[in-house]
Design a protein around this motif. Structure first.
Motif, PDB file in Angstrom:
ATOM      1  N   ALA A 145       0.834  -1.209   0.000  1.00 52.89           N
ATOM      2  CA  ALA A 145       0.000   0.000   0.000  1.00 52.89           C
ATOM      3  C   ALA A 145       0.871   1.261   0.000  1.00 52.89           C
ATOM      4  O   ALA A 145       0.452   2.320  -0.463  1.00 52.89           O
ATOM      5  CB  ALA A 145      -0.930  -0.002   1.221  1.00 52.89           C
ATOM      6  N   LEU A 146       2.098   1.134   0.513  1.00 52.74           N
ATOM      7  CA  LEU A 146       3.019   2.283   0.524  1.00 52.74           C
ATOM      8  C   LEU A 146       3.905   2.301  -0.732  1.00 52.74           C
ATOM      9  O   LEU A 146       4.772   3.162  -0.853  1.00 52.74           O
ATOM     10  CB  LEU A 146       3.921   2.237   1.762  1.00 52.74           C
ATOM     11  CG  LEU A 146       3.276   2.224   3.144  1.00 52.74           C
ATOM     12  CD1 LEU A 146       4.336   2.385   4.229  1.00 52.74           C
ATOM     13  CD2 LEU A 146       2.222   3.307   3.302  1.00 52.74           C
ATOM     14  N   GLY A 147       3.741   1.302  -1.596  1.00 49.98           N
ATOM     15  CA  GLY A 147       4.512   1.315  -2.847  1.00 49.98           C
ATOM     16  C   GLY A 147       5.531   0.202  -2.997  1.00 49.98           C
ATOM     17  O   GLY A 147       6.276   0.163  -3.983  1.00 49.98           O
ATOM     18  N   ALA A 148       5.583  -0.719  -2.024  1.00 43.76           N
ATOM     19  CA  ALA A 148       6.516  -1.848  -2.157  1.00 43.76           C
ATOM     20  C   ALA A 148       5.995  -2.813  -3.225  1.00 43.76           C
ATOM     21  O   ALA A 148       4.817  -2.738  -3.620  1.00 43.76           O
ATOM     22  CB  ALA A 148       6.655  -2.568  -0.824  1.00 43.76           C
ATOM     23  N   LYS A 149       6.878  -3.721  -3.682  1.00 41.85           N
ATOM     24  CA  LYS A 149       6.463  -4.693  -4.704  1.00 41.85           C
ATOM     25  C   LYS A 149       6.735  -6.093  -4.167  1.00 41.85           C
ATOM     26  O   LYS A 149       7.811  -6.659  -4.377  1.00 41.85           O
ATOM     27  CB  LYS A 149       7.229  -4.447  -6.000  1.00 41.85           C
ATOM     28  CG  LYS A 149       6.817  -3.148  -6.666  1.00 41.85           C
ATOM     29  CD  LYS A 149       7.366  -3.072  -8.065  1.00 41.85           C
ATOM     30  CE  LYS A 149       6.847  -1.803  -8.728  1.00 41.85           C
ATOM     31  NZ  LYS A 149       7.702  -1.381  -9.822  1.00 41.85           N
ATOM     32  N   ILE A 150       5.750  -6.610  -3.426  1.00 39.90           N
ATOM     33  CA  ILE A 150       5.909  -7.921  -2.777  1.00 39.90           C
ATOM     34  C   ILE A 150       4.823  -8.849  -3.308  1.00 39.90           C
ATOM     35  O   ILE A 150       3.640  -8.498  -3.286  1.00 39.90           O
ATOM     36  CB  ILE A 150       5.785  -7.774  -1.237  1.00 39.90           C
ATOM     37  CG1 ILE A 150       6.823  -6.773  -0.727  1.00 39.90           C
ATOM     38  CG2 ILE A 150       5.929  -9.126  -0.548  1.00 39.90           C
ATOM     39  CD1 ILE A 150       6.537  -6.225   0.649  1.00 39.90           C
ATOM     40  N   LYS A 151       5.242 -10.027  -3.770  1.00 37.77           N
ATOM     41  CA  LYS A 151       4.277 -11.006  -4.280  1.00 37.77           C
ATOM     42  C   LYS A 151       4.473 -12.336  -3.553  1.00 37.77           C
ATOM     43  O   LYS A 151       5.584 -12.654  -3.139  1.00 37.77           O
ATOM     44  CB  LYS A 151       4.503 -11.232  -5.782  1.00 37.77           C
ATOM     45  CG  LYS A 151       4.003 -10.084  -6.638  1.00 37.77           C
ATOM     46  CD  LYS A 151       3.992 -10.457  -8.112  1.00 37.77           C
ATOM     47  CE  LYS A 151       5.387 -10.457  -8.676  1.00 37.77           C
ATOM     48  NZ  LYS A 151       5.513 -10.499 -10.109  1.00 37.77           N
ATOM     49  N   GLY A 152       3.400 -13.083  -3.450  1.00 37.51           N
ATOM     50  CA  GLY A 152       3.516 -14.451  -2.947  1.00 37.51           C
ATOM     51  C   GLY A 152       3.384 -14.597  -1.435  1.00 37.51           C
ATOM     52  O   GLY A 152       3.481 -15.707  -0.920  1.00 37.51           O
ATOM     53  N   ALA A 153       3.180 -13.482  -0.706  1.00 41.94           N
ATOM     54  CA  ALA A 153       3.029 -13.604   0.756  1.00 41.94           C
ATOM     55  C   ALA A 153       1.811 -14.468   1.063  1.00 41.94           C
ATOM     56  O   ALA A 153       0.766 -14.331   0.425  1.00 41.94           O
ATOM     57  CB  ALA A 153       2.888 -12.223   1.386  1.00 41.94           C
ATOM     58  N   GLY A 154       1.959 -15.363   2.021  1.00 42.42           N
ATOM     59  CA  GLY A 154       0.891 -16.322   2.314  1.00 42.42           C
ATOM     60  C   GLY A 154       1.238 -17.692   1.730  1.00 42.42           C
ATOM     61  O   GLY A 154       0.628 -18.691   2.073  1.00 42.42           O
ATOM     62  N   GLY A 155       2.238 -17.707   0.861  1.00 42.47           N
ATOM     63  CA  GLY A 155       2.733 -18.971   0.307  1.00 42.47           C
ATOM     64  C   GLY A 155       4.174 -19.177   0.743  1.00 42.47           C
ATOM     65  O   GLY A 155       4.759 -18.315   1.413  1.00 42.47           O
ATOM     66  N   PRO A 156       4.801 -20.301   0.333  1.00 39.08           N
ATOM     67  CA  PRO A 156       6.156 -20.608   0.814  1.00 39.08           C
ATOM     68  C   PRO A 156       7.261 -19.847   0.085  1.00 39.08           C
ATOM     69  O   PRO A 156       8.416 -19.901   0.493  1.00 39.08           O
ATOM     70  CB  PRO A 156       6.281 -22.107   0.551  1.00 39.08           C
ATOM     71  CG  PRO A 156       5.329 -22.370  -0.575  1.00 39.08           C
ATOM     72  CD  PRO A 156       4.209 -21.380  -0.439  1.00 39.08           C
ATOM     73  N   SER A 157       6.908 -19.153  -1.015  1.00 43.30           N
ATOM     74  CA  SER A 157       7.936 -18.472  -1.795  1.00 43.30           C
ATOM     75  C   SER A 157       7.497 -17.015  -2.002  1.00 43.30           C
ATOM     76  O   SER A 157       6.500 -16.752  -2.672  1.00 43.30           O
ATOM     77  CB  SER A 157       8.049 -19.235  -3.120  1.00 43.30           C
ATOM     78  OG  SER A 157       8.987 -18.630  -3.940  1.00 43.30           O
ATOM     79  N   ILE A 158       8.234 -16.105  -1.401  1.00 41.35           N
ATOM     80  CA  ILE A 158       7.842 -14.686  -1.452  1.00 41.35           C
ATOM     81  C   ILE A 158       8.852 -13.937  -2.315  1.00 41.35           C
ATOM     82  O   ILE A 158      10.065 -14.089  -2.143  1.00 41.35           O
ATOM     83  CB  ILE A 158       7.794 -14.084  -0.027  1.00 41.35           C
ATOM     84  CG1 ILE A 158       6.742 -14.826   0.814  1.00 41.35           C
ATOM     85  CG2 ILE A 158       7.481 -12.579  -0.073  1.00 41.35           C
ATOM     86  CD1 ILE A 158       6.668 -14.381   2.260  1.00 41.35           C
TER      87      ILE A 158
END
Ligand code: UD1
Length: 418
Positions: free
Chosen positions: A201-214
């Motif tokens: 929400a602040l502009g980071a680029k994070i994918k896959g949280a909630g799974g084993p590979s982020i």
């Protein structure tokens, strides 16, 4: 010393509202350090641990304003110090969450090692190894973890164990690193998803949280924004167990039942009636619960933070139950306290075997840690007679106005300040 007094055995029913999640709020507040723009957080639980992490941020140079009971505004645009104060860090392990954000923003951090606590040794080696893999030079100096880097460079990090705190600290460190970081064998707890959504929400680029590979694609800077903390699944689970033990029905409102599937499945197996809606659980039971077996595991397995509360229900269930604790090495201190109330429990290494009894009896007991304290409250509410719980500062770390909210369900529970 403050105490909680309970006259047990009263019928309990009604609605109880769940607060914001402590374990989401703590890393998210630390994450504020990553942004130089104003950040507002809502649905922040009013807890001592939140006050402590806010004080840590203030000591580092962040302006913190509590604008209402559950709302905070932060401004980390000024000069930030890389050195977290020992006096505050020693009171709360979660202060170590500032290490990743400090390293990301300043390329240096000096944070006292948090040390062990009542439930185990709790090292931070997985956090530190990850910082090293991102390019930091890490050392231990006079009881502090010190990390220094010219640059943080994205890389592939494989965690030896899916540690919740290490996953969160490394996500925050990687947020401002150069290039892509992949965290493998990451913890999958919902609080990690909440942290990632906050940072995104602040502009980071994070994918896959909630799974084993982020996957974290580093960005140059974060902006400001407003974010509402997720509901506390452990608080919700504690109240659901109470409904199942006391008969209820208790409607646990403002929670996400999808975060509690391991618990609700277990409660159903034990004979409780559990109804789940989008944002509520109604928990109750008729007659005695049945024995069951449970093993704590990383999410989506059964949470270690619910183990003491479920064991309390097992103390009164018909038959022989077992609880195996695989996450922490010393998390059975509630067993001796429950035994003081008439429970029949034997411990064999990491497994507690619980022979159900027909009734528990009120007694003076201690809250030996946060969730053990919650277990004592549950036990006292269903026990016959008077229970007096000491060391309740542990309970204050994780439950906002617990006594007031449970009273509204019809309980006879009070708090005395010592
Ligand atoms: C978080 C939660 C806590 C919960 C726990 C497990 C917060 C503030 N606290 O704690 O309520 O009980 O997850 O769900 O979110 N370990 C290492 N080395 C490390 C890190 C961890 O050996 O560097 C070990 C720990 O000693 C423990 C296990 O891994 O035995 C799990 O710890 P971890 O998942 O890191 O828990 P926390 O983040 O401390």
């Amino acid at each position: 010393m403050a105490k909680i007094l309970i006259d047990g055995g009263k019928p309990l029913s009604g609605t109880i509202k769940v607060s914001g999640a402590k374990n989401a709020a703590l890393p998210i507040i630390a994450g504020v350090i990553l942004s130089t723009k104003p950040v507002k957080l809502t649905n922040v639980p009013a807890l001592n641990d939140v006050t402590t992490i806010s004080k840590v941020l203030e000591a580092l140079g962040v302006k913190v304003a509590r604008t209402s009971n559950n709302c905070y505004e932060f401004d980390a645009s000024g000069k930030i110090s890389e050195e977290a104060p020992y006096e505050l860090v020693k009171t709360m392990r979660a202060s170590f969450f500032v290490m990743g954000p400090l390293l990301a923003r300043l390329k240096k951090a000096r944070v006292p090692l948090p040390g062990g606590c009542a439930i185990g040794v709790r090292p931070v080696n997985i956090h530190l190894k990850g910082f090293e893999e991102l390019g930091a030079k890490v050392s231990i100096e006079s009881g502090c973890a010190v990390a220094i880097a010219d640059r943080l460079i994205g890389t592939k990090i494989h965690l030896d164990f899916p540690s919740v705190g290490a996953t969160e600290n490394l996500i925050m460190a990687a947020t401002l690193a150069e290039g892509e970081t992949v965290i493998e064998n990451a913890a999958q707890e919902p609080e990690i998803v909440d942290l990632a959504e906050f940072l995104n929400a602040l502009g980071a680029k994070i994918k896959g949280a909630g799974g084993p590979s982020i996957i974290v694609e580093g960005v140059k800077e974060l902006g400001g924004g407003t974010y509402s903390i997720m509901p506390d699944r452990i608080e919700a689970g504690t109240f659901a167990v109470l409904g199942a033990m006391a008969g209820g029905p208790i409607r646990v409102e403002n929670c996400n039942p999808n975060h509690l599937l391991a618990l609700t499945a277990k409660l159903r197996e034990m004979g409780a009636s559990i109804e789940c809606g989008n944002d509520y659980i109604i928990a109750g039971s008729e007659g005695r619960l049945k024995a069951s077996e449970v093993k704590t595991l990383p999410y989506p397995g059964f949470p270690t933070d619910m183990q003491a509360q479920l064991m309390t229900a097992m103390c009164l269930a018909e038959g022989t139950s077992s609880v195996t604790e695989t996450i922490f090495e010393n998390r059975f201190m509630h067993v001796s306290e429950l035994s003081r109330m008439g429970a029949n429990i034997n411990i064999h290494e990491r497994t507690a075997v619980i022979h159900g009894v027909k009734a528990l009896e009120g007694a003076p007991v201690a809250a030996t840690d946060l969730r053990a304290g919650a277990a004592m409250v549950l036990a006292g509410l269903v026990a016959q007679g008077h229970t007096e719980i000491s060391q309740i500062y542990h309970i204050d770390r994780g439950y906002e106005d617990l006594v007031g909210r449970i009273n509204r369900l019809g309980a006879n529970i009070t708090r005395i300040e010592g």
